[in-house]
Design a protein around this motif. Structure first.
Motif, short mmCIF file in Angstrom:
data_model
loop_
_atom_site.label_atom_id
_atom_site.label_comp_id
_atom_site.label_asym_id
_atom_site.label_seq_id
_atom_site.Cartn_x
_atom_site.Cartn_y
_atom_site.Cartn_z
N UNK A 1 6.01 6.32 -0.28
CA UNK A 1 5.98 6.01 1.14
C UNK A 1 5.13 4.76 1.37
N UNK A 2 5.67 3.82 2.16
CA UNK A 2 4.94 2.57 2.45
C UNK A 2 5.16 2.16 3.90
N UNK A 3 4.23 1.31 4.39
CA UNK A 3 4.41 0.75 5.73
C UNK A 3 5.52 -0.28 5.71
N UNK B 1 0.82 -1.21 0.00
CA UNK B 1 0.00 0.00 0.00
C UNK B 1 0.86 1.27 0.00
N UNK B 2 0.55 2.21 -0.90
CA UNK B 2 1.27 3.48 -0.95
C UNK B 2 0.55 4.50 -0.08
N UNK B 3 1.32 5.21 0.75
CA UNK B 3 0.73 6.22 1.63
C UNK B 3 0.96 7.60 1.00
N UNK C 1 8.51 3.79 5.51
CA UNK C 1 9.79 4.11 4.84
C UNK C 1 9.51 4.42 3.37
N UNK C 2 10.44 5.14 2.74
CA UNK C 2 10.34 5.40 1.31
C UNK C 2 10.96 4.25 0.53
#
Ligand SMILES: [Zn+2]
Length: 521
Positions: A516-518, A119-121, A509-510
């Motif tokens: 950005x992801x978990x 998942x991308x944040x 983290x990138x």
């Protein structure tokens, strides 16, 4: 980094070109206006010309608006990219500092090897004020002026005043419907002495009653039409037709065999499920309390498994206090229990005379509005040395360690949460000495003996408190970043802060593409 700078330069160049175009456009407009005015003054045959000029003016205006929209879009994109770069630089700086600090331990690096979630944040989301649709039926709220709120200035278990707010919202912040517009803030706070996390702002009286009546909707458990499919969880008063239906179903008894081929609406399916799910509590009580001929009270029995088993196996004298009218009817029809009263979570009272040897409580401490009063009421109805057995009390490890959303966990009926030491302290300070505690599927089963006076207990250490607050803070930030996409804007103003803190803790983290992801759990 050079690639990044080129991309930045490209993004920066576009608004400058757009600005130059806008300035030229404005000058052009002024010239046109001037020409139009002089034409009007000096010629008689002007109407056609003026119309043409007006049309051109309009076109220019439209082009200017388009340029402005484009500039706004570019500005938003630029701001998003700068924020991303800023966050990445912060993460790199921290990694370098941590690398310095642990120099010599390993061969450096490490963060790039971390597994990341799919998942991308987004790095930022818009912010807007939350609005809730009314619960089904649009029933008028019993407390429109908001007088039925309890604001705690100290821990409801140990009365210690110092605390830290760890999660501001309950689950309503992620639901479309709510009892009213003021119910999502509870300020869950960690007590600095016993470690219990409690809602510092909590609903009382009819305000709490309204939540209970609509619990399916306010906890997000009801189907779209507001109907609770399980008849044992039906919170509503029963009509005569409801009663007839439940009686007909209960007449089949508890032990309905599959080979009979009955359909699910012909018998109470939950009755046997309750036997399978709850017979372990009978085993624990039977082994550790040996309640032969004991006087027992069961508070909030589900379908009567424990009460019936203690009566059958130990000849216990059993009284029951159900939560809903539907349960009361089923307890009578399935096992012949004459239940008394319905549970009042606010001002809890036991409606039976005399004292008991054992009181069994299902999933009630978590919802108790005034837990010290509740525990005092239990104590005053227990014989000296009598036991209380709690089960289905959620353990907060479930959300702190498994990556679940703590906001989704804290539905508006949840008044307090515990880890094991906090629960032991909370009971001790209220006169119950824990003799057995076990966690199963992240729910506590606790046996505690009524002590003569408050049992001795040790407050949480400073170090454990710091770790507990940090664990909640991380869970809070993760829950913000896991908000459903259509509800994110409600916590838009918390978004960047949640990312920064999660980055510094390594929870997000990138990736190599700057997304950005978990971090995978
Ligand atoms: Zn406390």
């Amino acid at each position: 980094m050079p690639g990044l700078i080129h991309r930045l330069a490209a993004v920066l160049a576009a608004p400058l070109r757009a600005a130059a175009f806008a300035v030229r456009g404005e000058r052009h407009l002024a010239d046109l206006r001037h020409a139009a005015q002089s034409t009007k003054r000096t010629t008689s045959d002007t109407a056609g010309a003026v119309r043409r000029i007006d049309e051109r003016l309009e076109k220019q205006g439209e082009r200017l608006s388009a340029v402005k929209r484009e500039m706004d879009g570019l500005r938003a994109e630029l701001s998003d990219r700068l924020l991303r770069v800023n966050l990445q630089l912060g993460a790199i700086t921290r990694a370098v500092q941590q690398g310095d600090a642990s120099q010599g331990d390993h061969n450096g690096g490490g963060t790039s090897e971390r597994r990341l979630s799919g998942r991308v944040i987004p790095v930022s989301v818009p912010s807007e004020e939350a609005q809730w649709a009314p619960v089904i039926g649009g029933e008028v709220h019993p407390d429109p002026t908001g007088t039925e709120w309890l604001h705690l200035d100290r821990c409801p278990f140990c009365a210690h005043p110092e605390r830290t707010v760890v999660v501001e919202w309950n689950k309503l912040i992620m639901l479309a419907k709510g009892p009213d517009q003021h119910s999502a803030i509870y300020d869950y706070s960690c007590c600095h002495r016993c470690g219990v996390v409690y809602a510092a702002r909590r609903p009382v009286g009819q305000r709490f009653g309204f939540l209970l009546e609509h619990f399916g909707e306010v906890t997000g458990k009801a189907a779209a039409d507001g109907i609770i499919p399980n008849p044992m969880l039906n919170p509503y008063p029963l009509s005569d037709a409801d009663k007839d239906r439940l009686r007909r179903m209960a007449s089949r008894g508890v032990w309905v065999s599959d080979h009979l081929g009955l359909s699910k609406d012909e018998f109470v399916e939950g009755a046997l499920r309750d036997r399978f799910a709850n017979s372990l509590h009978v085993d624990i009580i039977g082994s550790l309390v040996t309640p032969a001929h004991a006087r027992v009270l069961e508070i909030r029995p589900r379908a009567g498994t424990i009460a019936e088993s203690l009566r059958r196996l130990y000849q216990a004298d059993v009284s029951v206090m159900p939560m809903w009218e539907s349960q009361k009817l089923l307890l009578k029809e399935l096992y012949g229990f004459d239940a008394k009263g319905l549970i009042d979570y606010d001002h809890f009272r036991i409606p039976f005379e005399g004292r008991f040897d054992l009181i069994v409580c299902n999933h009630i401490l978590v919802h108790s509005v005034r837990p010290a009063e509740f525990l005092q009421e239990l104590r005053s109805h227990l014989n000296p040395g009598g036991y209380v057995y709690f089960y289905n009390e959620p353990e907060d490890r479930e959300v702190l360690e498994t990556g679940q959303s703590i906001i989704a966990h804290l539905n508006p009926l949840h008044m307090q949460t515990f880890d094991q030491p906090a629960l032991i302290r909370a009971l001790a300070t209220n006169g119950f000495e824990v003799t057995f505690i076990k966690s199963r599927d992240c729910a506590f089963m606790v046996l505690a003996r009524a002590a003569e006076e408050a049992a001795a207990w040790t407050p949480i250490t400073a170090d454990a408190l710091r770790r507990r607050i940090e664990a909640y803070r991380l869970a809070r930030d993760r829950a913000i970043l896991k908000m459903p996409a259509d509800m994110r804007a409600r916590l838009g103003d918390q978004w960047t802060g949640a990312i920064e803190h999660s980055l510094s803790a390594g929870a997000v983290a990138f990736d190599d593409q700057g997304q950005l992801r978990f971090s995978a759990d």
